[in-house]
Design an enzyme around this catalytic site. Structure first.
Site, PDB file in Angstrom:
ATOM      1  N   LYS A 140     -10.693  -0.641  10.893  1.00 47.61           N
ATOM      2  CA  LYS A 140     -10.648  -0.991   9.617  1.00 47.61           C
ATOM      3  C   LYS A 140     -10.221  -2.338   9.379  1.00 47.61           C
ATOM      4  O   LYS A 140      -9.219  -2.650   9.255  1.00 47.61           O
ATOM      5  CB  LYS A 140      -9.650  -0.004   8.856  1.00 47.61           C
ATOM      6  CG  LYS A 140      -9.975  -0.031   7.361  1.00 47.61           C
ATOM      7  CD  LYS A 140      -9.040   1.148   6.623  1.00 47.61           C
ATOM      8  CE  LYS A 140      -9.446   1.096   5.241  1.00 47.61           C
ATOM      9  NZ  LYS A 140      -9.200   0.025   4.545  1.00 47.61           N
ATOM     10  N   CYS A 143      17.129 -34.412  -9.835  1.00 49.36           N
ATOM     11  CA  CYS A 143      17.751 -33.341  -9.194  1.00 49.36           C
ATOM     12  C   CYS A 143      17.981 -33.558  -7.609  1.00 49.36           C
ATOM     13  O   CYS A 143      16.785 -33.732  -6.717  1.00 49.36           O
ATOM     14  CB  CYS A 143      16.891 -32.189  -9.338  1.00 49.36           C
ATOM     15  SG  CYS A 143      17.561 -30.526  -8.488  1.00 49.36           S
ATOM     16  N   ASP A 192       0.928  -1.130  -0.015  1.00 46.45           N
ATOM     17  CA  ASP A 192      -0.179   0.100  -0.019  1.00 46.45           C
ATOM     18  C   ASP A 192       0.869   1.115   0.133  1.00 46.45           C
ATOM     19  O   ASP A 192       0.655   2.237  -0.711  1.00 46.45           O
ATOM     20  CB  ASP A 192      -0.821  -0.048   1.406  1.00 46.45           C
ATOM     21  CG  ASP A 192      -2.225  -0.721   1.040  1.00 46.45           C
ATOM     22  OD1 ASP A 192      -2.347  -1.321  -0.024  1.00 46.45           O
ATOM     23  OD2 ASP A 192      -3.043  -0.611   1.838  1.00 46.45           O
TER      24      ASP A 192
HETATM   25  S1  IVH Z   1     -16.575   2.991   5.345  1.00 46.61           S
HETATM   26  C1  IVH Z   1     -16.426   5.241   1.294  1.00 46.61           C
HETATM   27  N1  IVH Z   1     -15.727   1.555   7.539  1.00 46.61           N
HETATM   28  O1  IVH Z   1     -12.120  -0.111   3.704  1.00 46.61           O
HETATM   29  C2  IVH Z   1     -16.370   3.762   1.508  1.00 46.61           C
HETATM   30  N2  IVH Z   1     -14.861   0.862   5.347  1.00 46.61           N
HETATM   31  O2  IVH Z   1     -10.304   1.776   1.892  1.00 46.61           O
HETATM   32  C3  IVH Z   1     -16.739   4.039   2.937  1.00 46.61           C
HETATM   33  N3  IVH Z   1     -13.500  -0.886   5.349  1.00 46.61           N
HETATM   34  O3  IVH Z   1     -14.329  -0.272   0.800  1.00 46.61           O
HETATM   35  C4  IVH Z   1     -16.374   2.841   3.728  1.00 46.61           C
HETATM   36  N4  IVH Z   1     -13.584  -1.421   7.495  1.00 46.61           N
HETATM   37  O4  IVH Z   1     -13.839  -2.331   2.142  1.00 46.61           O
HETATM   38  C5  IVH Z   1     -15.845   1.569   6.123  1.00 46.61           C
HETATM   39  N5  IVH Z   1     -15.297   0.381   9.319  1.00 46.61           N
HETATM   40  C6  IVH Z   1     -15.138   0.646   8.029  1.00 46.61           C
HETATM   41  C7  IVH Z   1     -14.261  -0.295   7.292  1.00 46.61           C
HETATM   42  C8  IVH Z   1     -14.066  -0.092   5.766  1.00 46.61           C
HETATM   43  C9  IVH Z   1     -13.069  -1.548   6.489  1.00 46.61           C
HETATM   44  C10 IVH Z   1     -12.870  -1.268   3.907  1.00 46.61           C
HETATM   45  C11 IVH Z   1     -13.973  -1.187   2.889  1.00 46.61           C
HETATM   46  C12 IVH Z   1     -13.711  -0.044   2.135  1.00 46.61           C
HETATM   47  C13 IVH Z   1     -12.316   0.226   2.106  1.00 46.61           C
HETATM   48  C14 IVH Z   1     -11.904   1.520   1.964  1.00 46.61           C
END
Ligand code: IVH
Length: 690
Positions: A119, A435, A35
């Protein structure tokens, strides 16, 4: 003018690189860069495009990967347009980046509050309910169109994906599908198909079965859907449900029985948000799922419209990303090695550097195209990362290089045979069945813990036995006894470091006796371990266990019609083809004939269903016998062994010098027992007091 066309070319080259990374990430679910590197390059592209916008026409500007969320999808599943795009999240790596974001929101609403959530590193999913029934499940796809994976989502436990809810208005919710780390370890033990839990979740979720075509029935294991978990964090069109904030939305989802994360909280200001981030950072390693940061959302939906969004992400939320342990060091050398399947791995030697508290001096590079893609240069600086894995990864070059200065290896590093490419064109193989390295690694695998578990036959010893021509394949191990005299004299004469500790003749005899004893003991094994030990391509522990349900010995195995297993839904064509190939090969048949003559005593394999197990154990620290022995005792008693601790673990069997597992066990309330308490428990289980 000359200069302008050079800049254009540079931007197009950067776009191509990012498009390729997007393709690997979104379509192949096999990211090729970290990333951090991705973000660095994307930022560079955005900056260049902003500076030199006048060099492009509108169409060219719009077609840049900087303007798209994901890669174009080419799917086996039905493509459906999202009711509103599934965007990405903007990222903050530092407190000051977060502060800037908070300031913007407070300009619109002074008393703004925040909702913070871990996340989870999984696959995003959008579920649609009509009249209380789940009718659609879309992946993110390219952000505009998703793949309808409903058919697979329906197979996930109701605990995570309620198929029916007591709410009858149209409802769309968004969340994450993921795999717990402990379950991923179990999946890995059975088939080493996936790189990480995210990859596995994506692979299983997007598994496609051509049900109607009997010849191409992939018949992948349906029970794999039991590995998937889910967690929801987003309510679409909240105003339709009279919901005004993210905290209300989460309560609403909870009431409808949707799983939500139990760490999320409403926070009132930046310092509370930062404190939460620190708390989660500390908890991160004790969690049974991977998180790569914290998502901070504005709690009040009323200001979302005013905050607005870019084509890629909304301004109402931001992801605070945890930086993994990353170090800069010099790439000193790359040397290829060959494994038991003949696959070539490129190993990197790096200038020793401290990473996550340990000194690291090597890293593994999966194949040559990885080296080529990252344009790695010998004797130049690289980024190395350690994120939970034991072996560190090289994730990119510090400086930009035109191309790698390391050339591909065309010949086997051991036997010099010309290497062949796999169908994907990515992996290289040595196909020489003579081998010496492949032969050595095959025997190492046969003696390994999960196969015959002959501890005394470690790689060094096997090497000596091969060099002295005392063995040439796995079967010869069982004829070593007859060569006792010979081995004895060989060990006596050997002056290598391996033998320093064994320089008294009595010790040598003792160690030979120990070895022969272990070989004798290894004849009493579960049949699946022998099948696994054969090292048949694509036949991991899971497949070996399934085979042992149908056949009880080597000759039955040889006579089994593997294609009949297709109808049992157990095996796909890939495994069946591997099995057929293995048993067609005359060298393998000779080996099996030899093994058939060994008087093995195959145990009946207990294939445990976790739901019927009486308890589950994890082990940490040194015990009086090998780990393998304890795992055997656990499994024989009808209990489950877990590699790592999770909430599902009942007991932690603790020996001396235990590691971090004890902390985690204490935290989640797993009962800690010592060896004698363990043996007592097993005894009681065998002879329950009536
Ligand atoms: S909100 C506009 N909340 O992270 C997107 N996303 O990098 C709003 N993700 O596509 C997403 N935990 O797959 C949200 N608590 C969380 C999350 C989360 C993981 C992932 C999700 C999103 C990606 C974005």
């Amino acid at each position: 003018m000359e200069n302008n066309s050079k800049i254009r070319a540079k931007i197009f080259e950067l776009r191509k690189k990012i498009e390729n990374w997007n393709h690997c990430y979104y379509q192949l679910q096999d990211p090729v860069v970290d990333d951090l590197i991705y973000d660095k390059e994307l930022k560079k592209l955005i900056a260049l495009e902003q500076k030199y916008y006048y060099l492009f026409n509108l169409e060219e500007l719009n077609s840049s990967p900087s303007q798209q969320v994901g890669a174009k999808i080419t799917s086996k599943f039905e493509k459906i347009k999202h009711s509103s795009p599934m965007l990405s999240l903007n990222k903050a790596y530092t407190n000051s980046e977060l502060e800037k974001w908070v300031q913007k929101a407070t300009q619109i609403l002074e008393n703004v509050t925040f909702f913070v959530e871990p996340k989870i590193d999984g696959i995003s999913i959008s579920l649609f309910y009509k009249n209380g029934k789940l009718v659609q499940a879309l992946t993110r796809g390219d952000g505009m169109f998703g793949e309808n994976v409903l058919i697979n989502v329906l197979k996930i436990s109701d605990k995570f994906i309620p198929k029916k809810i007591s709410y009858f208005d149209d409802l769309e919710i968004r969340g994450e599908i993921y795999i717990n780390n402990s379950l991923f370890s179990k999946l890995q033990l059975e088939s080493k198909m996936f790189k990480n839990p995210r990859n596995a979740a994506s692979g299983i979720l997007r598994r496609y079965k051509k049900a109607k075509n009997k010849n191409i029935n992939l018949a992948e294991n349906e029970t794999d859907f039991n590995y998937l978990s889910a967690c929801f964090y987003g309510l679409m069109y909240p105003e339709k449900h009279k919901i005004n904030s993210q905290s209300e939305a989460i309560e609403f989802l909870k009431k409808l029985n949707f799983p939500v994360n139990n760490f999320q909280k409403q926070r009132n200001n930046l310092s509370e948000v930062l404190a939460f981030i620190n708390q989660i950072k500390k908890k991160r390693n004790a969690l049974d799922y991977n998180i790569d940061g914290v998502v901070i959302k504005i709690n009040e939906f009323s200001i979302y419209d005013e905050l607005g969004s870019t084509v890629k992400f909304p301004h109402s939320a931001i992801a605070f990303k945890f930086e993994d342990d990353i170090a800069k060091t010099i790439l000193l050398d790359i040397f290829p090695t060959v494994g038991r399947t003949g696959k070539i791995t490129y190993n990197a030697k790096i200038r020793p550097t401290i990473l996550a508290g340990t000194l690291v001096s090597s890293a593994v590079l999966p194949n040559y195209s990885y080296i080529k893609n990252l344009k790695l240069n010998l004797n130049s600086e690289v980024y190395v990362k350690k994120a939970g894995e034991i072996i560190p990864q090289i994730i990119g070059s510090v400086n930009d290089h035109q191309k790698t200065n390391f050339s591909i290896t065309e010949n086997c590093p051991k036997c010099n045979s010309k290497l062949e490419y796999s169908d994907s064109g990515l992996d290289q193989f040595c196909l020489n069945r003579f081998c010496p390295e492949i032969i050595l690694q095959k025997i190492v695998h046969f003696c390994s813990k999960e196969a015959l578990n002959i501890e005394t036959l470690a790689k060094k010893r096997i090497k000596i036995l091969l060099e002295k021509k005392l063995i040439s394949n796995i079967c010869d191990i069982f004829y070593l006894k007859e060569k006792l005299e010979l081995i004895h004299s060989e060990f006596k004469n050997k002056k290598s470091s391996d033998n320093i500790k064994e320089n008294s003749p009595s010790l040598q005899i003792r160690s030979i006796m120990k070895l022969l004893n272990e070989i004798e003991k290894a004849k009493n094994i579960d049949f699946y371990r022998l099948i696994f030990g054969l090292g048949i391509k694509n036949v991991g522990l899971k497949a070996a266990k399934i085979l042992s349900k149908y056949v009880k010995n080597i000759s039955e195995l040889q006579n089994l019609d593997f294609s009949s297993l297709n109808n049992q839904q157990d095996f796909g064509p890939v495994i069946i083809e591997s099995l057929n190939n293995y048993f067609k090969n005359s060298v393998n048949l000779q080996l099996l004939n030899c093994l058939e003559k060994i008087n093995f005593n195959f145990n009946e394999t207990l294939i445990l269903d976790p739901t019927n197990a009486w308890a589950s154990f994890a082990i940490s620290g040194k015990l009086s016998k090998s780990r393998g022995e304890f795992i055997k005792i656990i499994e024989k008693s009808g209990a489950i062994f877990h590699n790592s601790i999770s909430k599902k673990t009942k007991f932690l069997l603790l020996g001396e010098d235990s590691g971090s597992k004890i902390e985690k066990a204490k935290k989640i309330g797993v009962k800690i027992i010592n060896e004698s308490q363990f043996l007592e428990l097993i005894k009681q289980r065998k002879n329950p007091i009536k």
